[in-house]
Enzyme design. Structure first.
Site, PDB file in Angstrom:
ATOM      1  N   HIS A  58      47.072  56.904   5.657  1.00 27.84           N
ATOM      2  CA  HIS A  58      47.712  56.779   4.340  1.00 27.84           C
ATOM      3  C   HIS A  58      47.027  57.674   3.290  1.00 27.84           C
ATOM      4  CE1 HIS A  58      49.602  53.538   6.507  1.00 27.84           C
ATOM      5  NE2 HIS A  58      48.408  53.119   6.835  1.00 27.84           N
ATOM      6  N   GLU A  80      42.986  50.262  14.653  1.00 28.30           N
ATOM      7  CA  GLU A  80      43.302  49.268  13.607  1.00 28.30           C
ATOM      8  C   GLU A  80      42.073  48.370  13.556  1.00 28.30           C
ATOM      9  OE1 GLU A  80      45.892  49.092  11.629  1.00 28.30           O
ATOM     10  OE2 GLU A  80      47.509  50.217  12.584  1.00 28.30           O
ATOM     11  N   GLU A 120      44.151  49.678   2.006  1.00 27.00           N
ATOM     12  CA  GLU A 120      43.862  50.273   3.315  1.00 27.00           C
ATOM     13  C   GLU A 120      43.482  51.744   3.147  1.00 27.00           C
ATOM     14  OE1 GLU A 120      47.159  50.258   6.017  1.00 27.00           O
ATOM     15  OE2 GLU A 120      46.033  51.299   7.596  1.00 27.00           O
ATOM     16  N   HIS A 137      42.772  53.123  10.622  1.00 22.72           N
ATOM     17  CA  HIS A 137      43.659  52.196   9.906  1.00 22.72           C
ATOM     18  C   HIS A 137      43.062  50.799   9.892  1.00 22.72           C
ATOM     19  CE1 HIS A 137      47.377  54.726   9.739  1.00 22.72           C
ATOM     20  NE2 HIS A 137      46.711  55.375  10.689  1.00 22.72           N
TER      21      HIS A 137
HETATM   22 ZN   LIG Z   1      47.702  52.001   8.430  1.00 25.53          ZN
END
Ligand SMILES: [Zn+2]
Length: 284
Positions: free
Chosen positions: A78, A248, A115, A170
């Protein structure tokens, strides 16, 4: 001390550039005892008539580092400015198996730690560690307050760098009771990624093992099997022609993991674990 002028002449002969002949008009006769910075020979001058000892051993070899010659691309998931330009971020791009948004804003903890800020911080820590170990490291974005790039471009950066390994960092945003980390690897899709599916799996296993050992975060309770997941809908993986995985790091909507992510010491532990996983893969 009588031997000194002759000695300096000798050193000038050894390291002509250090003496700067012609650059400042200095001659050997005008030389003083100020140290010449780039002279590498060690000289011992004594008050006796003993000839000075000159250590002619080869200069020290540069330190060999474990990741010398390796290229790693880190994709900090992101971007902190994505929310400002929904039109650009929601633009559909081709990820081979479907059309998908160029990027998303990502998730955040319930108290607003994004995030994007988390992935940016962990990625910078990871970059520092990998560079110390000798790797050449490239990022897919250069700050955390602008927009994008698209997932297609993020994959292309790894491909163009001919990365030995690429990782997209992430953290998830799932139901509050869900917790744990997982690693996402590409699937065969009848595209260019097929050639690196096996290598990406080895990379994913190395990252999974190092992350688990280094952070103590448990395997995901809600995705994958033993923290391993395979997907064919992610542009960042489908479009990669170099070994690549997503990690993640946990669930930002879970209170315990959110508190860990907010802790800089814990983010350093995450970065260290990821560096170890990448290194294990690259050295195997
Ligand atoms: Zn993400």
């Amino acid at each position: 001390m009588r031997a000194l002028p002759a000695l300096i002449l000798a050193l000038c002969g050894l390291t002509a550039s250090a003496c700067g002949a012609g650059s400042d008009g200095a001659t050997a006769g005008q030389a003083t005892l100020t140290p010449v910075p780039t002279v590498t020979a060690t000289v011992t001058v004594t008050a006796t008539d003993e000839p000075p000892a000159i250590d002619t051993a080869a200069p020290e070899q540069p330190e060999v580092k474990p990741l010398d010659g390796k290229v790693i691309v880190i994709d900090p998931g992101h971007n902190g400015g994505n929310y400002r330009d929904p039109q650009a971020v929601n633009r559909l791009v081709d990820v081979l198996t479907q059309r998908k948004a160029c990027d998303t804003t990502g998730t955040a903890t319930n108290d607003g730690y994004s995030e994007a800020a988390f992935t940016w911080d962990v990625s910078k820590r990871l970059r520092k560690l990998l560079r110390r170990r000798g790797a050449t490291v490239e990022f897919t974005r250069s700050d955390n307050d602008s927009v994008g790039p698209c997932i297609t471009e993020r994959a292309a950066i790894g491909n163009e760098a001919r990365a030995d390994a690429a990782i997209s960092v992430h953290a998830d945003g799932s139901a509050a009771a869900n917790h744990g980390f997982h690693v996402i690897m590409p699937k065969r899709i009848g595209g260019p990624v097929d050639r690196v599916v096996a290598a990406s799996r080895r990379l994913g296993l190395a990252v999974r093992d190092a992350f688990h050992a280094g952070t103590g975060v448990p395997y995901s309770t809600y995705i994958g099997r033993k923290a391993l997941d395979y997907r064919s809908d992610l542009g960042g993986l489908n479009l990669s022609t170099v070994p690549k995985v997503f990690v993640e790091c946990g669930n930002m909507r879970n209170a315990a993991e959110a508190a860990q992510f907010r802790d800089p010491e814990f983010r350093q532990r995450i970065a260290l674990a990821l560096a170890d996983g990448l290194q294990h893969y690259l050295q195997s």
